[in-house]
Design a protein around this motif. Structure first.
Motif, short mmCIF file in Angstrom:
data_model
loop_
_atom_site.label_atom_id
_atom_site.label_comp_id
_atom_site.label_asym_id
_atom_site.label_seq_id
_atom_site.Cartn_x
_atom_site.Cartn_y
_atom_site.Cartn_z
N ILE A 106 0.86 -1.19 0.00
CA ILE A 106 0.00 0.00 0.00
C ILE A 106 0.90 1.24 0.00
CG2 ILE A 106 -1.71 1.33 1.30
CD1 ILE A 106 -2.73 -1.27 2.47
N PRO A 107 0.71 2.17 -0.93
CA PRO A 107 1.52 3.39 -0.90
C PRO A 107 1.08 4.30 0.25
CG PRO A 107 -0.11 3.49 -2.67
CD PRO A 107 -0.21 2.13 -2.08
N VAL A 108 2.03 4.66 1.09
CA VAL A 108 1.77 5.55 2.22
C VAL A 108 2.83 6.64 2.23
CG1 VAL A 108 1.53 5.75 4.73
CG2 VAL A 108 0.74 3.67 3.57
N ASN A 109 2.41 7.87 2.04
CA ASN A 109 3.32 9.01 2.04
C ASN A 109 4.50 8.81 1.10
OD1 ASN A 109 1.75 10.34 4.01
ND2 ASN A 109 2.83 9.27 5.66
N GLY A 110 4.21 8.29 -0.08
CA GLY A 110 5.22 8.15 -1.11
C GLY A 110 6.09 6.92 -1.03
N SER A 111 5.86 6.04 -0.04
CA SER A 111 6.65 4.82 0.05
C SER A 111 5.72 3.64 0.29
CB SER A 111 7.69 4.92 1.17
OG SER A 111 7.05 5.10 2.42
N ALA A 112 6.24 2.45 0.01
CA ALA A 112 5.41 1.25 0.13
C ALA A 112 5.36 0.75 1.56
CB ALA A 112 5.96 0.17 -0.78
N GLN A 113 4.16 0.39 2.01
CA GLN A 113 3.99 -0.34 3.25
C GLN A 113 3.24 -1.64 2.92
OE1 GLN A 113 2.85 1.66 6.79
NE2 GLN A 113 4.02 3.52 6.34
N TYR A 114 3.21 -2.53 3.89
CA TYR A 114 2.67 -3.87 3.64
C TYR A 114 1.51 -4.16 4.57
CZ TYR A 114 7.09 -4.18 1.20
OH TYR A 114 8.13 -3.93 0.35
N LEU A 115 0.47 -4.74 3.98
CA LEU A 115 -0.69 -5.17 4.76
C LEU A 115 -0.53 -6.65 5.07
CD1 LEU A 115 -3.55 -4.87 5.94
CD2 LEU A 115 -4.46 -5.23 3.63
N TYR A 116 -0.48 -6.96 6.37
CA TYR A 116 -0.30 -8.33 6.84
C TYR A 116 -1.57 -8.83 7.52
CZ TYR A 116 4.74 -7.43 6.32
OH TYR A 116 5.99 -7.12 5.83
N LYS A 117 -1.77 -10.13 7.45
CA LYS A 117 -2.82 -10.80 8.21
C LYS A 117 -2.19 -11.95 8.99
CE LYS A 117 -6.90 -11.97 6.37
NZ LYS A 117 -7.92 -12.78 5.62
N ILE A 118 -2.48 -12.00 10.28
CA ILE A 118 -1.91 -13.03 11.15
C ILE A 118 -3.05 -13.80 11.81
CG2 ILE A 118 -0.42 -13.48 13.14
CD1 ILE A 118 0.91 -10.76 12.58
N PHE A 119 -2.98 -15.13 11.77
CA PHE A 119 -3.89 -15.99 12.51
C PHE A 119 -3.15 -16.54 13.72
CE2 PHE A 119 -6.21 -17.44 8.35
CZ PHE A 119 -6.78 -16.18 8.25
N SER A 120 -3.74 -16.45 14.88
CA SER A 120 -3.07 -16.92 16.10
C SER A 120 -4.11 -17.33 17.14
CB SER A 120 -2.15 -15.84 16.66
OG SER A 120 -2.90 -14.67 16.99
N PRO A 121 -3.72 -18.21 18.08
CA PRO A 121 -4.65 -18.60 19.14
C PRO A 121 -4.71 -17.62 20.29
CG PRO A 121 -2.65 -19.87 19.34
CD PRO A 121 -2.49 -19.02 18.10
N GLN A 122 -3.77 -16.68 20.33
CA GLN A 122 -3.71 -15.65 21.36
C GLN A 122 -3.54 -14.30 20.68
OE1 GLN A 122 -4.23 -16.23 24.57
NE2 GLN A 122 -4.31 -18.46 24.31
N PRO A 123 -3.89 -13.20 21.38
CA PRO A 123 -3.71 -11.88 20.77
C PRO A 123 -2.23 -11.59 20.47
CG PRO A 123 -5.04 -11.75 22.78
CD PRO A 123 -4.46 -13.13 22.74
N MET A 124 -2.00 -10.86 19.40
CA MET A 124 -0.65 -10.40 19.11
C MET A 124 -0.26 -9.32 20.12
SD MET A 124 0.87 -11.80 16.40
CE MET A 124 0.41 -13.32 17.21
N ASN A 125 1.04 -9.19 20.37
CA ASN A 125 1.51 -8.12 21.24
C ASN A 125 2.69 -7.41 20.60
OD1 ASN A 125 4.00 -9.56 22.05
ND2 ASN A 125 2.61 -10.88 23.21
#
Length: 551
Positions: free
Chosen positions: A432-451
């Motif tokens: 995804i272009p953000v402020n002129g540079s590329a960022q990445y959209l991630y999806k994580i599946f887990s049994p506990q919340p990410m921290n």
């Protein structure tokens, strides 16, 4: 419902997945004629009623939407007037299919729930076509910046990686070199299993009044009675392929290892030909079904109690969420009720008590975390000092990482089965272009919340310890994670082996139940199939009663 990642490597391997066009020949004998509402049945014939039959559908997810849609179709075919009302506790249609816009930008929708459906899912495919919805190839937006599309990680090393290109032949050679004939055996086993399942769509098997009897008639009882490991071993599939490839698939799809999940759902994980997703979200299929049904849709309305009336029919006690609080009311009188949600999560009281209340079955708790970051997946996280140099640069880390257990670690039927990896999968969805540079959209599946600590290791950035000990993702500096969203789901049942399934009719009268199919197969398609099946049974009963007490 399946939270599926769709790998191109699995296609090359088993000719199961259709990220590539080279798999059609392997699936030709599974292709059915396009599914139609009337299937192969003869018209029921004209019937005239003096009043519309009232049907309440509780839940507007895959099963409830499909029930209403097919009720309307079958009733119209039999010239039976129906008055259908759908009660949905949430503010939207779609159940466990929903999308979130990354960065709150509608150009970047991401599925939080059921991510794909496949070509053999006739109900969903036909509905998407009927409603003129554009179905996109799964994973089409992935950036393809790494040398590898997908990797299987056991917490210590990548046991398998597939190249991120169209050289399917090389991936195929690599697979047969490592696993011998296990891929072919699995492909054949999957095809024979799916062929049995497809009998449930058509006469003489459809519609069925007992799922238990149906499973036996089509020859799938031994498949559901076995664990995935037992089923694979009895059919000669090697342990290495089972642990590294098939178990990685059952984990990402259902959060369960082969020692727990039954054999049928194991095969479902491998039957992924023609993976697709509707542009804008798969929920649009079910929204289209609701609209096509011409049902009265009551959003933000919970059913608190179902009361069977002495004179016949049912009364509903409702609560509706409004701006200034919750309003309670009753609604008379429905001839039939379809409960299209897991009974244990509805909180509904039934009076008088049911002869047999649906069993309370454990569901997997799944955390889905979406986040946008300028950082790529870190080689440091996935490698060790002894890892090959080829695994120690960014281009060596696959854009999708799914996990399995290390060789020799057997967690049996434990529901706490994630093991040393601590997560089921992480997927790079798009850049995804953000402020002129590329960022990445991630999806994580887990049994506990990410921290924050875990993500700082996964994406290789520094995080400062908070004085209050708060380690939540929200506290990460926006330079590292510019946006995040977390959803906790009761996503699907633990698919323990079983030989009996819930009754479709709960009171031997007009109270129907769809969620029993989830212990058989839990997908959008099978929920829609159960809704279609119940709709057909209801209309068949109305036709049988025509000319008597309903005139």
């Amino acid at each position: 419902m399946t939270f599926t990642l769709q790998p191109r490597w699995l296609v090359a391997l088993l000719a199961l997945s259709s990220m590539s066009p080279h798999t059609a020949a392997f699936q030709s004998d599974l292709q059915q004629q396009p599914f139609r509402i009337s299937s192969t049945t003869q018209p029921l014939g004209p019937t005239t009623y003096g009043k519309a039959q009232r049907v309440a559908v509780i839940g507007a997810g895959a099963a409830g939407s499909s029930t209403a849609y097919h009720l309307q179709q079958y009733a119209a075919n039999a010239t039976i007037p129906l008055d259908i009302t759908i009660f949905e506790a949430s503010s939207r249609v779609g159940g466990r299919t929903t999308t979130v816009n990354a960065l709150d930008d509608p150009r970047y929708p991401a599925e939080l729930g059921a991510s794909i459906f496949v070509s053999v899912n006739h109900i969903l495919v036909d509905a998407a076509e009927e409603f003129d919805l554009e179905a996109l190839e799964a994973g089409a937006a992935r950036p393809s910046e790494s040398k590898y599309e997908i990797g299987i990680w056991d917490g210590k090393e990548f046991v398998y990686k597939s190249m991120n290109d169209d050289l399917g032949f090389l991936n195929l050679v690599k697979l047969f070199w490592r696993y011998g004939l296990a891929p072919l055996k699995t492909q054949r086993l999957m095809k024979s299993t799916v062929a049995k399942f497809l009998k449930m769509y058509d006469e003489p098997e459809f519609p069925w009044k007992s799922l238990t009897d149906m499973v036996s008639r089509v020859g799938l009882l031994d498949t559901t009675a076995s664990t995935g490991w037992q089923f694979l071993k009895s059919n000669g599939v090697g342990e290495k392929f089972g642990n590294e490839i098939i178990q990685a698939s059952t984990r990402v799809n259902y959060g369960q290892n082969l020692g727990l999940i039954h054999g049928l759902e194991t095969m479902v994980c491998m039957a992924t030909d023609g993976a697709m997703a509707v542009e804008g979200g798969n929920w649009r299929i079910f929204d289209g079904m609701v609209k096509k049904s011409r049902a009265h849709l009551r959003l933000n309305t919970s059913v608190e109690e179902i009361t069977r009336l002495e004179e016949g029919g049912y009364q509903l006690s409702l609560s509706k969420k409004e701006r200034h609080g919750v309003r309670t009311q009753t609604e008379d009188r429905f001839d039939s009720i379809v409960l299209a949600a897991p009974f244990q999560y509805t909180g509904i009281k039934v009076s008088p008590a049911l002869p047999h209340q649906p069993d309370e079955i454990p569901y997997v708790t799944l955390y889905v975390t979406l986040l946008v970051s300028p950082h790529r997946l870190s080689p440091k996280f996935f490698s060790t000092p002894t890892s090959p140099l080829a695994d120690q640069d960014f281009d060596s880390i696959p854009e999708i990482v799914i996990t399995t257990l290390p060789a020799g670690l057997d967690l049996g039927s434990s529901p706490e089965g994630v093991g040393p990896t601590k997560f089921w999968s992480v997927s790079t969805l798009r850049s995804i272009p953000v402020n002129g540079s590329a960022q990445y959209l991630y999806k994580i599946f887990s049994p506990q919340p990410m921290n924050a600590t875990f993500l700082s290791r996964l994406l290789d950035f520094s995080v400062e310890a908070k004085e209050d000990g708060n380690d939540s993702v929200d506290n990460v500096d926006k330079r590292h994670i510019s946006w995040s969203y977390e959803k906790k789901w009761h996503s699907y049942p633990y698919e323990y082996p079983r030989v009996t399934f819930e009754d479709l009719n709960l009171d031997a009268k007009g109270l129907w139940y769809t969620s029993g199919i989830e212990s058989f197969i839990s997908t959008m398609e099978t929920s829609a199939l159960m809704g279609k099946n119940v709709a057909k049974l209801i209309v068949n009963e109305l036709v049988e009663k025509s000319g008597s007490d309903l005139n």
